[in-house]
Design an enzyme around this catalytic site. Structure first.
Site, PDB file in Angstrom:
ATOM      1  N   CYS A  54       0.887  -1.118   0.011  1.00  0.00           N
ATOM      2  CA  CYS A  54       0.024  -0.029  -0.040  1.00  0.00           C
ATOM      3  C   CYS A  54       0.914   1.210  -0.076  1.00  0.00           C
ATOM      4  O   CYS A  54       1.723   1.474   0.871  1.00  0.00           O
ATOM      5  CB  CYS A  54      -0.706   0.010   1.227  1.00  0.00           C
ATOM      6  SG  CYS A  54      -1.882   1.528   1.483  1.00  0.00           S
ATOM      7  N   ASP A  61      -0.447  -5.552   0.376  1.00  0.00           N
ATOM      8  CA  ASP A  61      -1.664  -5.493  -0.272  1.00  0.00           C
ATOM      9  C   ASP A  61      -1.661  -7.005  -1.077  1.00  0.00           C
ATOM     10  O   ASP A  61      -0.699  -7.412  -1.918  1.00  0.00           O
ATOM     11  CB  ASP A  61      -1.845  -4.598  -1.339  1.00  0.00           C
ATOM     12  CG  ASP A  61      -2.466  -3.126  -0.546  1.00  0.00           C
ATOM     13  OD1 ASP A  61      -3.116  -3.576   0.589  1.00  0.00           O
ATOM     14  OD2 ASP A  61      -2.398  -2.011  -1.312  1.00  0.00           O
ATOM     15  N   GLU A  77       6.327 -15.141 -22.434  1.00  0.00           N
ATOM     16  CA  GLU A  77       7.049 -16.189 -21.678  1.00  0.00           C
ATOM     17  C   GLU A  77       6.802 -16.199 -20.374  1.00  0.00           C
ATOM     18  O   GLU A  77       6.719 -15.151 -19.456  1.00  0.00           O
ATOM     19  CB  GLU A  77       8.274 -16.084 -22.023  1.00  0.00           C
ATOM     20  CG  GLU A  77       9.373 -17.280 -21.643  1.00  0.00           C
ATOM     21  CD  GLU A  77       9.573 -17.639 -20.349  1.00  0.00           C
ATOM     22  OE1 GLU A  77       9.267 -18.579 -19.791  1.00  0.00           O
ATOM     23  OE2 GLU A  77       9.880 -16.694 -19.712  1.00  0.00           O
ATOM     24  N   SER A  78       6.167 -17.519 -19.464  1.00  0.00           N
ATOM     25  CA  SER A  78       5.647 -17.473 -18.503  1.00  0.00           C
ATOM     26  C   SER A  78       6.357 -17.466 -17.204  1.00  0.00           C
ATOM     27  O   SER A  78       6.214 -16.447 -16.199  1.00  0.00           O
ATOM     28  CB  SER A  78       4.866 -18.728 -18.133  1.00  0.00           C
ATOM     29  OG  SER A  78       5.508 -19.763 -18.445  1.00  0.00           O
ATOM     30  N   HIS A  95      -3.630  -0.562  -6.451  1.00  0.00           N
ATOM     31  CA  HIS A  95      -3.837  -1.837  -7.703  1.00  0.00           C
ATOM     32  C   HIS A  95      -4.644  -1.449  -8.864  1.00  0.00           C
ATOM     33  O   HIS A  95      -4.153  -2.000  -9.737  1.00  0.00           O
ATOM     34  CB  HIS A  95      -5.146  -2.667  -6.873  1.00  0.00           C
ATOM     35  CG  HIS A  95      -4.461  -3.586  -5.966  1.00  0.00           C
ATOM     36  ND1 HIS A  95      -5.014  -4.691  -5.266  1.00  0.00           N
ATOM     37  CD2 HIS A  95      -3.078  -3.882  -5.470  1.00  0.00           C
ATOM     38  CE1 HIS A  95      -4.300  -5.255  -4.410  1.00  0.00           C
ATOM     39  NE2 HIS A  95      -3.066  -4.479  -4.579  1.00  0.00           N
ATOM     40  N   GLU A  96      -5.159  -0.139  -9.061  1.00  0.00           N
ATOM     41  CA  GLU A  96      -5.501   0.437 -10.191  1.00  0.00           C
ATOM     42  C   GLU A  96      -4.538   0.683 -11.120  1.00  0.00           C
ATOM     43  O   GLU A  96      -4.554   0.511 -12.365  1.00  0.00           O
ATOM     44  CB  GLU A  96      -6.482   1.480  -9.900  1.00  0.00           C
ATOM     45  CG  GLU A  96      -7.735   1.358  -9.287  1.00  0.00           C
ATOM     46  CD  GLU A  96      -7.509   1.166  -7.800  1.00  0.00           C
ATOM     47  OE1 GLU A  96      -8.555   0.815  -7.094  1.00  0.00           O
ATOM     48  OE2 GLU A  96      -6.494   1.373  -7.001  1.00  0.00           O
TER      49      GLU A  96
END
Length: 113
Positions: A54, A61, A77-78, A95-96
């Site tokens: 946060c 968060d 690629e993972s 988060h936005e």
């Protein structure tokens, strides 16, 4: 494209052990050629344990991040994606903002349909 050529292109995947970058700016999202670009299909990545900080309290968060896209010429690629997402662990960001940052970086890395 030959598999050996693809493997040479993916520096993070071939590096073996790799540490999480300290920030998204230090992270690299890699992609590889889509061998099936003549068809539309969906790729989905689930990250159920996403963490960041946060920006106000500095407290952790938690979120679930889901990335779904239809590849065009390249695929994400993972392993590089996992390390990239892990790079947010010590970053203070809402988060936005994180969601839009991930979208922009993923689109830049693979230019999905």
């Amino acid at each position: 494209m030959r598999m050996s050529t693809i493997a040479e292109e993916l520096t993070i995947l071939s590096a073996g052990e790799y540490r999480y970058p300290r920030s998204p700016e230090e992270a690299t999202l890699e992609s590889f050629p889509n061998r099936f670009e003549n068809r539309d299909y969906t790729v989905r990545f689930d990250c159920p344990e996403f963490t960041s900080l946060c920006p106000i309290t500095g407290q952790p968060d938690f979120a679930k991040i889901v990335i779904t896209y239809v590849p065009n010429h390249r695929c994400l690629e993972s392993k590089s994606l996992k390390l990239y997402l892990g790079s947010f662990r010590s970053v203070g960001m809402f988060h936005e903002e994180i969601t839009n940052r991930i979208l922009d970086d993923a689109v830049a890395a693979c230019e999905p349909k």
